[in-house]
Design a protein around this motif. Structure first.
Motif, PDB file in Angstrom:
ATOM      1  N   GLU A 187       0.572  -5.493  17.698  1.00  0.00           N
ATOM      2  CA  GLU A 187       1.451  -6.514  17.135  1.00  0.00           C
ATOM      3  C   GLU A 187       2.921  -6.216  17.410  1.00  0.00           C
ATOM      4  O   GLU A 187       3.701  -7.120  17.743  1.00  0.00           O
ATOM      5  CB  GLU A 187       1.220  -6.633  15.622  1.00  0.00           C
ATOM      6  CG  GLU A 187      -0.143  -7.160  15.230  1.00  0.00           C
ATOM      7  CD  GLU A 187      -1.257  -6.128  15.367  1.00  0.00           C
ATOM      8  OE1 GLU A 187      -2.441  -6.527  15.360  1.00  0.00           O
ATOM      9  OE2 GLU A 187      -0.941  -4.908  15.492  1.00  0.00           O
ATOM     10  N   HIS A 188       3.306  -4.947  17.274  1.00  0.00           N
ATOM     11  CA  HIS A 188       4.710  -4.604  17.501  1.00  0.00           C
ATOM     12  C   HIS A 188       5.072  -4.692  18.978  1.00  0.00           C
ATOM     13  O   HIS A 188       6.182  -5.134  19.326  1.00  0.00           O
ATOM     14  CB  HIS A 188       5.003  -3.199  16.979  1.00  0.00           C
ATOM     15  CG  HIS A 188       6.454  -2.820  17.060  1.00  0.00           C
ATOM     16  ND1 HIS A 188       7.442  -3.504  16.398  1.00  0.00           N
ATOM     17  CD2 HIS A 188       7.077  -1.825  17.746  1.00  0.00           C
ATOM     18  CE1 HIS A 188       8.625  -2.963  16.662  1.00  0.00           C
ATOM     19  NE2 HIS A 188       8.427  -1.955  17.477  1.00  0.00           N
ATOM     20  N   GLU A 195       5.624  -8.258  19.661  1.00  0.00           N
ATOM     21  CA  GLU A 195       6.886  -8.698  19.063  1.00  0.00           C
ATOM     22  C   GLU A 195       8.088  -8.281  19.917  1.00  0.00           C
ATOM     23  O   GLU A 195       8.997  -9.085  20.164  1.00  0.00           O
ATOM     24  CB  GLU A 195       7.017  -8.098  17.664  1.00  0.00           C
ATOM     25  CG  GLU A 195       8.302  -8.449  16.948  1.00  0.00           C
ATOM     26  CD  GLU A 195       8.450  -7.747  15.611  1.00  0.00           C
ATOM     27  OE1 GLU A 195       9.531  -7.831  14.999  1.00  0.00           O
ATOM     28  OE2 GLU A 195       7.474  -7.094  15.161  1.00  0.00           O
ATOM     29  N   VAL A 196       8.093  -7.033  20.364  1.00  0.00           N
ATOM     30  CA  VAL A 196       9.190  -6.544  21.195  1.00  0.00           C
ATOM     31  C   VAL A 196       9.227  -7.294  22.532  1.00  0.00           C
ATOM     32  O   VAL A 196      10.290  -7.676  23.023  1.00  0.00           O
ATOM     33  CB  VAL A 196       9.060  -5.022  21.429  1.00  0.00           C
ATOM     34  CG1 VAL A 196      10.086  -4.539  22.463  1.00  0.00           C
ATOM     35  CG2 VAL A 196       9.245  -4.268  20.120  1.00  0.00           C
ATOM     36  N   LYS A 222       8.219 -10.313  23.172  1.00  0.00           N
ATOM     37  CA  LYS A 222       8.711 -11.684  22.953  1.00  0.00           C
ATOM     38  C   LYS A 222      10.207 -11.727  22.707  1.00  0.00           C
ATOM     39  O   LYS A 222      10.845 -12.768  22.912  1.00  0.00           O
ATOM     40  CB  LYS A 222       7.973 -12.312  21.774  1.00  0.00           C
ATOM     41  CG  LYS A 222       6.524 -12.678  22.054  1.00  0.00           C
ATOM     42  CD  LYS A 222       5.893 -13.353  20.844  1.00  0.00           C
ATOM     43  CE  LYS A 222       4.496 -13.813  21.109  1.00  0.00           C
ATOM     44  NZ  LYS A 222       3.881 -14.478  19.927  1.00  0.00           N
ATOM     45  N   SER A 223      10.787 -10.609  22.257  1.00  0.00           N
ATOM     46  CA  SER A 223      12.222 -10.586  21.972  1.00  0.00           C
ATOM     47  C   SER A 223      13.070 -10.525  23.241  1.00  0.00           C
ATOM     48  O   SER A 223      14.276 -10.763  23.185  1.00  0.00           O
ATOM     49  CB  SER A 223      12.557  -9.388  21.075  1.00  0.00           C
ATOM     50  OG  SER A 223      12.483  -8.169  21.801  1.00  0.00           O
TER      51      SER A 223
END
Length: 217
Positions: free
Chosen positions: A207-208, A211-212, A214-215
Motif C-alpha cells: 500500500e505504501h 501511495e509513493v 502515485k505521488s
C-alpha cells in the motif's frame, strides 16, 4: 578468511577481512544472514541481496567463480516467495524481473525481500491502468560493470518516475531514482519487533509503495 587463504592465519572480523581481500585481490566470499537492517559493503567487493532462491543461486555462482573480488551474500531469515521473473540475469547485478508492454510510465526498483513488494505494487498499479516495470537490483556494483546500452535498456533515461524500495539505508539509490524519483528506505536504527510490525511501521508495504508511486508527477 583472507589471512587463512594467504598465510593460514584466520582473520576474525568480517569487515577487516573483506577490506584485506580487496587489497589482496582474493575471491573471498561470506554469507551474512540478517533480521532487518544491515549496512555492509564498499568499493572493491560485490554485495548480493537476492530476492529468492533463483537469485541466491546466481549470487552463489558469482561468489565461487570470482577469483579477485570478495563477495558477500546478504540473506534474510524471512520466508520469501519465488518470483516468477527471477533468473540468472541476476548475474548482471540488475535486470527486469517484471515488465509491461511498451515503454513503462513508472519503474519500481528493489532488492531482497522488497522485490516482492514492488511486484505486488506493480499488480495494483497495472490494474489501475499504469504501465509499470519492476527491476530487481541484487548487486549495484555488478550492474555498474554492465555496458551503457544494457543499463539504458533496464533503466531508460526517459522514464523519470522511479521508486526504489530497500529495507536498508538509502545510500546509493539516488543514482537510480534521480531527482524526480523517491526512495523508501530505513533512516533509523534500533527498533525491535516482529518483522511484519516493523515493515508496516516503516512503510515497507504494498500500500505504501503504491501511495509513493502515485505521488510522483
Amino acid at each position: 578468511m583472507d589471512g587463512f587463504i594467504v598465510h593460514g592465519i584466520w582473520v576474525l572480523w568480517v569487515q577487516e577481512g573483506f577490506q584485506a581481500g580487496q587489497c589482496f585481490g582474493l575471491g573471498l566470499f561470506e554469507v551474512v544472514v540478517y533480521d532487518n537492517r544491515i549496512e555492509f559493503g564498499g568499493e572493491g567487493q560485490f554485495v548480493f541481496r537476492p530476492c529468492d532462491a533463483t537469485e541466491t543461486e546466481a549470487a552463489w555462482y558469482s561468489a565461487v567463480t570470482s577469483e579477485h573480488t570478495p563477495t558477500a551474500l546478504v540473506l534474510t531469515r524471512q520466508n520469501l516467495e519465488p518470483m516468477a521473473g527471477s533468473s540468472r540475469e541476476a548475474l548482471k547485478g540488475g535486470y527486469i524481473i517484471d515488465d509491461c508492454e511498451g515503454t513503462p510510465e513508472l519503474i519500481l526498483i528493489a532488492s531482497g525481500s522488497e522485490v516482492a513488494l514492488a511486484v505486488h505494487a506493480k499488480e495494483t498499479l497495472a490494474a489501475e491502468g499504469q504501465k509499470v516495470r519492476v527491476v530487481s537490483m541484487p548487486c549495484m556494483d555488478l550492474f555498474e560493470e554492465q555496458s551503457e546500452e544494457y543499463k539504458e535498456s533496464v533503466l531508460p533515461r526517459e522514464v523519470r518516475r522511479r521508486v526504489a524500495v530497500e529495507a536498508l539505508g538509502s545510500f546509493g539509490w539516488d543514482k537510480y531514482t534521480g531527482l524526480d524519483g523517491k526512495i523508501i528506505a530505513m533512516e533509523s536504527f534500533g527498533a525491535s519487533a516482529p518483522a511484519g510490525l516493523l515493515f508496516k511501521k516503516f512503510g515497507f508495504t504494498v500500500e505504501h509503495v503504491v501511495e509513493v508511486a502515485k505521488s510522483l508527477k
